[in-house]
Design a protein around this motif. Structure first.
Motif, PDB file in Angstrom:
ATOM      1  N   THR A   1      -2.008  -7.363  -1.784  1.00 51.05           N
ATOM      2  CA  THR A   1      -2.110  -6.396  -0.689  1.00 51.05           C
ATOM      3  C   THR A   1      -3.475  -6.511  -0.021  1.00 51.05           C
TER       4      THR A   1
ATOM      5  N   VAL B   1      -5.347  -3.758   0.862  1.00 51.85           N
ATOM      6  CA  VAL B   1      -5.944  -2.429   0.802  1.00 51.85           C
ATOM      7  C   VAL B   1      -7.478  -2.532   0.845  1.00 51.85           C
TER       8      VAL B   1
ATOM      9  N   ASP C   1       0.849  -1.193   0.000  1.00 52.06           N
ATOM     10  CA  ASP C   1       0.000   0.000   0.000  1.00 52.06           C
ATOM     11  C   ASP C   1       0.889   1.249   0.000  1.00 52.06           C
TER      12      ASP C   1
ATOM     13  N   THR D   1       4.803   1.809  -4.217  1.00 48.73           N
ATOM     14  CA  THR D   1       4.065   0.554  -4.052  1.00 48.73           C
ATOM     15  C   THR D   1       4.785  -0.633  -4.680  1.00 48.73           C
TER      16      THR D   1
END
Length: 235
Positions: A233, A235, A101, A139
């Motif tokens: 990820t 997120v 992130d 990222t």
């Protein structure tokens, strides 16, 4: 004529005969004793030779066992080294392939393709609400291709912005920054600090505007949340 009497063996002759017999017996005894001693010597020599041979065989066996053990240790060490090298390589590859992130401790606000009065078209990225000065990270590893005010060439609405080109043919963009800490041409790694979040450009409050693009320029954005999640990820 004088009468003849039978002759008798002389005493001396008898003594000589007995002496000869005794001498013969003693000679035989001597001969037999010498033979026994010779046999005993031969047996002792044979025993010593056998013991030496047995000792030599034991030493050779021990040496061979030690050599085999050493070879096994060398082989094990080589295997462990190879395994460690493979693990390090896998770790490096995993790290190189990973995505993270762009900020920590955020709250998602305006999402991709969201309509609103803040934009002339639908929202082109994902907003991460964070305080001004929050650490902004790359990222993924790549090369900085844009960095500066006026959206780094994409327009004043973005404020201070950065665009990074990644090895897989995608680009990430970071906007509304309060400070830029990288320059064009700089190579960055996954998770490396690149800027501080802010409230520059067309912004209603402190946050990071984040995009994933197929080119370095405005108008080529894709859903960044879906993209990051596809890379593992949370997120």
């Amino acid at each position: 004529m004088s009468p003849r009497f039978p002759s008798r063996p002389s005493r001396t002759s008898g003594i000589r005969t007995r002496a000869a017999v005794l001498a013969a017996g003693m000679g035989a005894s001597v001969v037999l004793g010498a033979g026994g001693a010779a046999a005993a010597d031969t047996t002792a020599t044979s025993s010593v030779a056998s013991a030496v041979e047995a000792q030599a065989a034991a030493q050779a066996k021990a040496a061979k066992a030690a050599e085999s053990a050493k070879a096994a240790q060398v082989a094990k060490a080589a295997a462990n080294a190879k395994k460690s090298a493979a693990a390090r390589k896998a770790s490096v590859q995993k790290k190189a392939a990973s995505w993270v992130d762009p900020v920590r401790n955020y709250r998602l606000t305006a999402s991709f393709n969201q309509a609103g009065g803040m934009w002339s078209h639908k929202h082109s990225g994902q907003d991460f609400a964070v305080p001004i000065g929050t650490d902004v990270m790359a990222t993924h590893s790549g090369t900085v291709v844009k960095a500066g005010p006026n959206g780094a060439g994409d327009g004043p609405a973005y404020g201070n912005a950065i665009v990074i080109k990644h090895g897989n043919g995608t680009y990430s963009q970071y906007a509304h920054l309060s400070r830029i800490d990288v320059r064009v041409g700089q190579v960055v790694t996954t998770g490396q600090h690149i800027a501080r979040s802010g409230n520059t450009g067309n912004s209603s409050g402190p946050h990071l505007h984040f995009e994933i693009r197929t080119t370095p320029n405005y108008g080529s954005a894709v859903d960044p949340v879906a993209f990051l999640r596809s890379k593992g990820t949370t997120v």
